[in-house]
Design an enzyme around this catalytic site. Sequence first.
Site, PDB file in Angstrom:
ATOM      1  N   GLU A 160      -3.841   3.719  -0.855  1.00 17.10           N
ATOM      2  CA  GLU A 160      -4.480   3.595   0.455  1.00 17.10           C
ATOM      3  C   GLU A 160      -6.000   3.672   0.359  1.00 17.10           C
ATOM      4  O   GLU A 160      -6.710   3.041   1.141  1.00 17.10           O
ATOM      5  CB  GLU A 160      -3.953   4.661   1.415  1.00 17.10           C
ATOM      6  CG  GLU A 160      -4.233   6.085   0.962  1.00 17.10           C
ATOM      7  CD  GLU A 160      -3.738   7.125   1.957  1.00 17.10           C
ATOM      8  OE1 GLU A 160      -4.338   7.251   3.040  1.00 17.10           O
ATOM      9  OE2 GLU A 160      -2.762   7.811   1.636  1.00 17.10           O
TER      10      GLU A 160
ATOM     11  N   GLY B 163      -0.441   4.132  -5.148  1.00 18.04           N
ATOM     12  CA  GLY B 163      -0.396   2.794  -5.710  1.00 18.04           C
ATOM     13  C   GLY B 163       0.540   2.665  -6.891  1.00 18.04           C
ATOM     14  O   GLY B 163       0.703   1.591  -7.455  1.00 18.04           O
TER      15      GLY B 163
ATOM     16  N   VAL C 102       0.850  -1.188   0.000  1.00 18.67           N
ATOM     17  CA  VAL C 102       0.000   0.000   0.000  1.00 18.67           C
ATOM     18  C   VAL C 102       0.886   1.239   0.000  1.00 18.67           C
ATOM     19  O   VAL C 102       1.811   1.350   0.808  1.00 18.67           O
ATOM     20  CB  VAL C 102      -0.931   0.025   1.238  1.00 18.67           C
ATOM     21  CG1 VAL C 102      -1.772   1.294   1.262  1.00 18.67           C
ATOM     22  CG2 VAL C 102      -1.817  -1.213   1.272  1.00 18.67           C
ATOM     23  N   CYS C 103       0.594   2.147  -0.913  1.00 20.90           N
ATOM     24  CA  CYS C 103       1.291   3.432  -0.923  1.00 20.90           C
ATOM     25  C   CYS C 103       0.266   4.534  -1.164  1.00 20.90           C
ATOM     26  O   CYS C 103      -0.930   4.270  -1.253  1.00 20.90           O
ATOM     27  CB  CYS C 103       2.421   3.453  -1.942  1.00 20.90           C
ATOM     28  SG  CYS C 103       1.907   3.480  -3.651  1.00 20.90           S
ATOM     29  N   ALA C 104       0.742   5.742  -1.275  1.00 24.72           N
ATOM     30  CA  ALA C 104      -0.167   6.884  -1.390  1.00 24.72           C
ATOM     31  C   ALA C 104      -1.046   6.774  -2.631  1.00 24.72           C
ATOM     32  O   ALA C 104      -2.261   6.911  -2.553  1.00 24.72           O
ATOM     33  CB  ALA C 104       0.610   8.184  -1.384  1.00 24.72           C
TER      34      ALA C 104
END
Length: 103
Positions: A39, A11, A7-9
Amino acid sequence: MKRIMLVCAAGMSTSLLVTKMQKAAEEQNIEADIFAISESEVDKNLGSKDVDVLLLGPQVRYLKSSFETKYKDKHFPIDVINMADYGMMNGANVLKHALGLIG
């Protein structure tokens, strides 16, 4: 089959890392479904599939405690990807960390 969610800010920054992790898994003959999302897509994805581990990009490390509370009934580990491994896109190390969390 191990299912690893990153998961990142947005994707997108983890997509290269996913590719490197998949390559490392193939080289080690590990069956893994590794994918990256933003996220904002976590709830939707966890509603439709189970994961074995959820790894957060360093830029969203602040989500760890809220995710641990929110998803405690899902019984999977949640951790933050090592910043050096993330920066170097070291897929083998991140895969090793994920597998270690899974047990």
